[in-house]
Scaffold this motif. Structure first.
Motif, short mmCIF file in Angstrom:
data_model
loop_
_atom_site.label_atom_id
_atom_site.label_comp_id
_atom_site.label_asym_id
_atom_site.label_seq_id
_atom_site.Cartn_x
_atom_site.Cartn_y
_atom_site.Cartn_z
N GLU A 180 0.83 -1.21 0.00
CA GLU A 180 0.00 0.00 0.00
C GLU A 180 0.87 1.26 0.00
OE1 GLU A 180 -2.39 -0.73 3.50
OE2 GLU A 180 -4.07 -1.42 2.28
N ARG A 181 1.94 1.26 0.77
CA ARG A 181 2.79 2.44 0.89
C ARG A 181 3.52 2.77 -0.40
NH1 ARG A 181 7.35 2.16 5.25
NH2 ARG A 181 5.53 1.92 6.57
N TYR A 182 3.96 1.75 -1.14
CA TYR A 182 4.81 1.99 -2.30
C TYR A 182 4.13 1.82 -3.66
CZ TYR A 182 8.39 2.10 1.25
OH TYR A 182 9.13 2.43 2.35
N CYS A 183 2.86 1.47 -3.69
CA CYS A 183 2.13 1.33 -4.95
C CYS A 183 1.76 2.72 -5.48
CB CYS A 183 0.87 0.48 -4.74
SG CYS A 183 -0.15 0.34 -6.21
N VAL A 184 2.33 3.08 -6.62
CA VAL A 184 2.14 4.42 -7.20
C VAL A 184 0.66 4.71 -7.49
CG1 VAL A 184 2.67 5.86 -9.22
CG2 VAL A 184 4.47 4.48 -8.15
N VAL A 185 -0.04 3.79 -8.12
CA VAL A 185 -1.43 4.03 -8.47
C VAL A 185 -2.29 4.13 -7.21
CG1 VAL A 185 -3.44 3.11 -9.70
CG2 VAL A 185 -1.18 3.00 -10.76
N LEU A 186 -2.10 3.23 -6.26
CA LEU A 186 -2.86 3.28 -5.02
C LEU A 186 -2.65 4.61 -4.31
CD1 LEU A 186 -3.38 0.46 -2.48
CD2 LEU A 186 -2.74 2.71 -1.68
N GLN A 187 -1.40 5.02 -4.17
CA GLN A 187 -1.11 6.28 -3.49
C GLN A 187 -1.67 7.48 -4.25
OE1 GLN A 187 0.10 6.93 -0.40
NE2 GLN A 187 -0.06 4.72 -0.13
N THR A 188 -1.67 7.41 -5.57
CA THR A 188 -2.26 8.49 -6.37
C THR A 188 -3.76 8.59 -6.11
OG1 THR A 188 -0.58 8.21 -8.08
CG2 THR A 188 -2.60 9.36 -8.72
N LEU A 189 -4.44 7.45 -6.03
CA LEU A 189 -5.87 7.45 -5.75
C LEU A 189 -6.17 7.93 -4.33
CD1 LEU A 189 -6.83 4.09 -7.47
CD2 LEU A 189 -7.46 6.40 -8.23
N VAL A 190 -5.36 7.51 -3.38
CA VAL A 190 -5.57 7.88 -1.98
C VAL A 190 -5.32 9.37 -1.76
CG1 VAL A 190 -4.65 7.60 0.37
CG2 VAL A 190 -5.15 5.59 -1.03
N HIS A 191 -4.29 9.91 -2.40
CA HIS A 191 -3.88 11.29 -2.14
C HIS A 191 -4.24 12.28 -3.24
CE1 HIS A 191 -1.95 10.13 1.52
NE2 HIS A 191 -1.33 9.15 0.88
N SER A 192 -4.98 11.87 -4.24
CA SER A 192 -5.46 12.74 -5.32
C SER A 192 -4.39 13.68 -5.87
CB SER A 192 -6.65 13.58 -4.84
OG SER A 192 -7.72 12.76 -4.48
N ALA A 193 -3.90 13.35 -7.02
CA ALA A 193 -2.93 14.19 -7.71
C ALA A 193 -3.59 15.50 -8.15
CB ALA A 193 -2.38 13.47 -8.94
N THR A 194 -2.81 16.54 -8.23
CA THR A 194 -3.31 17.79 -8.81
C THR A 194 -3.50 17.53 -10.30
OG1 THR A 194 -2.13 19.11 -7.19
CG2 THR A 194 -2.77 20.21 -9.22
N MET A 195 -4.62 17.96 -10.81
CA MET A 195 -4.97 17.68 -12.21
C MET A 195 -5.07 18.98 -12.98
SD MET A 195 -5.96 15.24 -14.26
CE MET A 195 -6.54 15.31 -15.93
N THR A 196 -4.44 19.04 -14.12
CA THR A 196 -4.55 20.17 -15.02
C THR A 196 -5.09 19.67 -16.34
OG1 THR A 196 -2.64 21.21 -13.96
CG2 THR A 196 -3.25 22.03 -16.12
N ALA A 197 -6.08 20.35 -16.89
CA ALA A 197 -6.64 19.97 -18.18
C ALA A 197 -6.67 21.20 -19.08
CB ALA A 197 -8.05 19.41 -18.01
N ARG A 198 -6.48 20.99 -20.36
CA ARG A 198 -6.55 22.11 -21.32
C ARG A 198 -7.11 21.61 -22.62
NH1 ARG A 198 -0.30 23.06 -23.28
NH2 ARG A 198 -0.18 21.12 -24.43
#
Length: 188
Positions: A151-169
């Motif tokens: 759980e600690r080192y899984c990139v996708v899991l951590q991205t889902l848990v901590h919500s990446a900043t999202m930029t769209a254009r």
């Protein structure tokens, strides 16, 4: 196909990387990219993957025929893949023999939000359950630590848990009318 790795082979691959990243942290920043081509008539998008194109489309709950990939399921597939790779690497590093197993991700989403039927219904997945079944002789304590580190080192899991900043254009292509640019940043 990648040959099987044992604990020593994994360490041999990762030790120089870790040493480099300690002295040059900027070298550890990896750019990832995904690209798709719109299929407006099919209400779909062809996504280039390492295994070939995948066409995403509407889920049957939102009017799709069920013949195209569901983006929500693709998200869960990315989670399962990342968790599986992470768990495998962690088990090797910990010396926990794993003979096989299965990882399952399940989620629910309310189609009313996506279809603008109810402003109170969330747009998107609101809860994900990840289940791991392993063929191993590991102790309960080892399994708990293996799951904790996965759980600690899984990139996708951590991205889902901590919500990446999202930029769209969005931009117009040169063939369209006068170029316009719209940039929207969203952070949750």
């Amino acid at each position: 196909m990648t040959p099987p790795l044992d604990r020593e082979a994994l360490r041999a691959r990762q030790t120089p990387l870790k040493a480099r990243y300690r002295t040059a942290p900027e070298a550890a920043v990896v750019a990832l990219r995904a690209e798709g081509t719109l299929r407006p008539q099919a209400v779909g998008c062809d996504i280039a993957t390492w295994a070939g194109p995948v066409t995403a489309g509407l889920h049957p709950a939102t009017g799709g025929a069920g013949d195209l990939a569901c983006s929500g399921e693709m998200l869960l597939q990315a989670l399962v893949g990342c968790a599986g790779v992470t768990l495998s690497a962690v088990s090797l590093a910990m010396g926990i023999p794993v003979r096989g197993g299965r990882i399952t991700a399940q989620a629910h989403w309310d189609a009313r939000g996506t279809l603008a039927v109810s402003s109170e219904a969330a747009v998107g997945i609101t809860q994900i359950q990840l289940a791991v079944e392993l063929e191993t002789d590991a102790t309960d304590g080892q399994l708990a630590k293996l799951l904790e580190l996965t759980e600690r080192y899984c990139v996708v899991l951590q991205t889902l848990v901590h919500s990446a900043t999202m930029t769209a254009r969005v931009t117009r292509t040169p063939a369209g009318p006068a170029s316009a640019f719209h940039d929207k940043e969203q952070s949750t």
